[in-house]
Design an enzyme around this catalytic site. Sequence first.
Site, PDB file in Angstrom:
ATOM      1  N   ASP A 151     -12.761   5.822   2.451  1.00 36.14           N
ATOM      2  CA  ASP A 151     -11.335   5.875   2.801  1.00 36.14           C
ATOM      3  C   ASP A 151     -10.919   7.298   3.147  1.00 36.14           C
ATOM      4  OD1 ASP A 151      -8.563   5.837   2.912  1.00 36.14           O
ATOM      5  OD2 ASP A 151      -8.299   4.605   1.118  1.00 36.14           O
ATOM      6  N   LYS A 175       3.058  10.962  -3.606  1.00 32.64           N
ATOM      7  CA  LYS A 175       1.991  10.305  -4.365  1.00 32.64           C
ATOM      8  C   LYS A 175       1.161  11.321  -5.160  1.00 32.64           C
ATOM      9  CE  LYS A 175      -1.674   6.888  -3.552  1.00 32.64           C
ATOM     10  NZ  LYS A 175      -2.219   6.000  -2.500  1.00 32.64           N
ATOM     11  N   ASP A 231       0.880  -1.168   0.000  1.00 28.17           N
ATOM     12  CA  ASP A 231       0.000   0.000   0.000  1.00 28.17           C
ATOM     13  C   ASP A 231       0.916   1.216   0.000  1.00 28.17           C
ATOM     14  OD1 ASP A 231      -1.628   2.170   0.582  1.00 28.17           O
ATOM     15  OD2 ASP A 231      -2.338   1.397   2.514  1.00 28.17           O
ATOM     16  N   GLU A 255      -7.233   0.511  -4.598  1.00 29.38           N
ATOM     17  CA  GLU A 255      -7.266   0.427  -3.131  1.00 29.38           C
ATOM     18  C   GLU A 255      -8.601  -0.102  -2.591  1.00 29.38           C
ATOM     19  OE1 GLU A 255      -5.948   4.353  -2.056  1.00 29.38           O
ATOM     20  OE2 GLU A 255      -3.934   3.940  -2.813  1.00 29.38           O
TER      21      GLU A 255
HETATM   22  P1  ADP Z   1      -2.893   7.499   3.724  1.00 34.07           P
HETATM   23  O1  ADP Z   1      -3.790   6.450   3.154  1.00 34.07           O
HETATM   24  O2  ADP Z   1      -3.218   8.878   3.247  1.00 34.07           O
HETATM   25  O3  ADP Z   1      -1.456   7.188   3.549  1.00 34.07           O
HETATM   26  P2  ADP Z   1      -3.534   6.596   6.457  1.00 34.07           P
HETATM   27  O4  ADP Z   1      -4.665   5.731   6.118  1.00 34.07           O
HETATM   28  O5  ADP Z   1      -2.304   5.954   6.955  1.00 34.07           O
HETATM   29  O6  ADP Z   1      -3.169   7.609   5.295  1.00 34.07           O
HETATM   30  O7  ADP Z   1      -4.081   7.650   7.541  1.00 34.07           O
HETATM   31  C1  ADP Z   1      -3.230   8.546   8.177  1.00 34.07           C
HETATM   32  C2  ADP Z   1      -4.070   9.512   8.978  1.00 34.07           C
HETATM   33  O8  ADP Z   1      -4.817   8.805   9.967  1.00 34.07           O
HETATM   34  C3  ADP Z   1      -3.222  10.531   9.721  1.00 34.07           C
HETATM   35  O9  ADP Z   1      -3.782  11.823   9.549  1.00 34.07           O
HETATM   36  C4  ADP Z   1      -3.361  10.085  11.166  1.00 34.07           C
HETATM   37  O10 ADP Z   1      -3.224  11.167  12.069  1.00 34.07           O
HETATM   38  C5  ADP Z   1      -4.754   9.516  11.178  1.00 34.07           C
HETATM   39  N1  ADP Z   1      -5.018   8.609  12.317  1.00 34.07           N
HETATM   40  C6  ADP Z   1      -4.353   7.488  12.629  1.00 34.07           C
HETATM   41  N2  ADP Z   1      -4.871   6.936  13.741  1.00 34.07           N
HETATM   42  C7  ADP Z   1      -5.891   7.744  14.148  1.00 34.07           C
HETATM   43  C8  ADP Z   1      -6.820   7.735  15.250  1.00 34.07           C
HETATM   44  N3  ADP Z   1      -6.803   6.785  16.173  1.00 34.07           N
HETATM   45  N4  ADP Z   1      -7.714   8.731  15.327  1.00 34.07           N
HETATM   46  C9  ADP Z   1      -7.742   9.704  14.411  1.00 34.07           C
HETATM   47  N5  ADP Z   1      -6.914   9.780  13.359  1.00 34.07           N
HETATM   48  C10 ADP Z   1      -5.985   8.805  13.229  1.00 34.07           C
HETATM   49 MG    MG Z   2      -4.490   4.893   2.191  1.00 37.76          MG
END
Ligand code: ADP
Ligand code: MG
Length: 627
Positions: free
Chosen positions: A212, A88, A25, A188
């Site tokens: 998402d 990205k 991912d 995704e």
């Molecule tokens: P991406 O797909 O854009 O790479 P992710 O799915 O990894 O991103 O999500 C990252 C985001 O999720 C960040 O903004 C992070 O702060 C938020 N995040 C992670 N855990 C939590 C949580 N428990 N509560 C709220 N936000 C969260």
């Molecule tokens: Mg993602």
Amino acid sequence: MKISIDLKSGDFAASPKKDIIIGIDLGTTNSLVAYIQDEQPITIKSQNGKNSLTPSVLHFTQDGQIIVGDEAKNYLISNPDRTIFSVKRLMGKSYEDVSKLKSSIGYEIIDEDKDTLVKIKVDDKFYNPVQLSAEILKSLKLDAEFHLNAQISKAVITVPAYFNDAQRQATRDAGKLAGLDVLRIVNEPTAASLAYGIGLDKNAQFNIAVFDLGGGTFDISILHLEDGIFEVLATHGDTFLGGDDIDRAIIDYWTQMNGITNDELIQDIELNQMLRLAAEEAKKTVGRLEIFSTKIRSLELQLDDKQFETLIDPIVTRTITSCQQAIQDSGLAKKEIDKVILVGGSTRIPLIKKRVSEFFEQQADDSMNPDEVVALGAAIQADILAGNRKDILLLDVTPLSLGIETVGGLMDAIIPRNSKVPHGAGRQYTTSVDGQKNLKVSVYQGERDLVQHNRKLGEFILKDIPPMAAGLPKIEVHFMLDADGILTVRAKELRSGVSTSVEIKSTYGISEEEMALMLIDSIKNASQDVERRAYLEAINEAQNVVLASDKFVIQNANILTQEETIEIIRLNSNLKTTITTGSKDDIENAMKALNDYATPLAHMALDQNIGKALKEVSVFENEIGSS
Ligand code: ADP
Ligand code: MG
């Protein structure tokens, strides 16, 4: 059957390890790698990180080394010019596409050549997004090799459903550069569905909504599964909406409460950094605690549940609006959705789960770790490709409408957005000027009513149309969009058979940011567009009336009195003036005045002309008779 014996121990040797295909991912904020162990997908922890999430951040050290992940993330605020994030967003983009991004990033983007891919400058070296993504992939590959104690050379990589050809190709190239043979690029939301076990039963039929919300982007996809095929029915979202906005909302709240100005925050990098970390911690804990509180320097910072929900309400509402749009585009009713899946770290926020469940009128499923599901699904897809499960196909949709420019700069969509590809469609047009020999066909992509607000893909000229009166030629414009997103446009004058066609790579270089902005724009400007369209239509109509009146006066010179001729010319020139200076109403009024005056005269002229024509016929007959 061959059995090998370990010569040192005399034991039967373990069967030679099968090629492991990893699932990746490659996220905007975080990236992960997963594989199948004992028939179950699991994510791999990074070598030096606490967990399996590798922040998609690169830092260029002073001595020219590149570090990736948690360590690089520490330099985001202190060293913004040497720390690259959100690569990205740059994948498969030209400089033109991303110039809007420039203000929000601390590193340097180069615009040497507007048509080629963007480059990022660090010190005196240039890097393109493919190279930078490859660094993240290399780091993930190393983690996997370290964990599995094996050489890895094959992978499946996921991309958002709305990624176009160029972006998918760029992702594939990044894999290649990292030493990976990319067996497949998977959407995704499809990967997330696979992780939930949807799609593994060939006979199952399912409609799935995948919501998402990540760090910087949001998307909602509606998928339909049938005969082992995932079809993306609709995808909607906002490429500038995510957890980062939630952090910012909390920081803004705290700075306002404490009278800290924006300038102070920019000056004080350390404070900025501390506030960001505290905000992220606050949003993760506030749902579980009565109240979050922390102390930064002399500042007492607090956030309670109520306040938090008030802060993020506008953000949540925007995601729900997108869901509404996606459902509408999918052609499904909400009750036809069999499952709603939550993906992305930000969906851990209880209010989001609540609002999404309310919207879809069913409990949204987050039983799997929302920031791991996509990688887990990629590992399952890898397993399928390794021949351990049966194959799964994918269909795609075109994310933006494709059409041509018509009179007055109006967009006429020929293939609407969210049409399945391959897709063919055509429409007939005609000319607006007598004896018109050439017709320019300008092809655009976008949702707005005026082409000037959409993206131009190309143009060509249909030449050598035989001279005919305006409105007589029948020109068919036909669009064919193939499965790779390549558009062929053909224009043909049906009366004469004159034809021209041109291949347009419809998706090259379009940015998803731009795509999202265009969609948002079209919604925001809908009423303004309607007005503008009505105005332009009035102008078009008025121009036709002007031409028709000119013709009428000339053709009926012997029927009209001098007074009538002068009055028509006066009303007509009045109409001409309002076309250039007047409002829609002025134009319509002028048109009405001319019509009201000229219509009875036209009827009279018509009667006389018919009478005259009949007389001519009878004269002709008489002549025959007399000869
Ligand atoms: P991406 O797909 O854009 O790479 P992710 O799915 O990894 O991103 O999500 C990252 C985001 O999720 C960040 O903004 C992070 O702060 C938020 N995040 C992670 N855990 C939590 C949580 N428990 N509560 C709220 N936000 C969260
Ligand atoms: Mg993602």
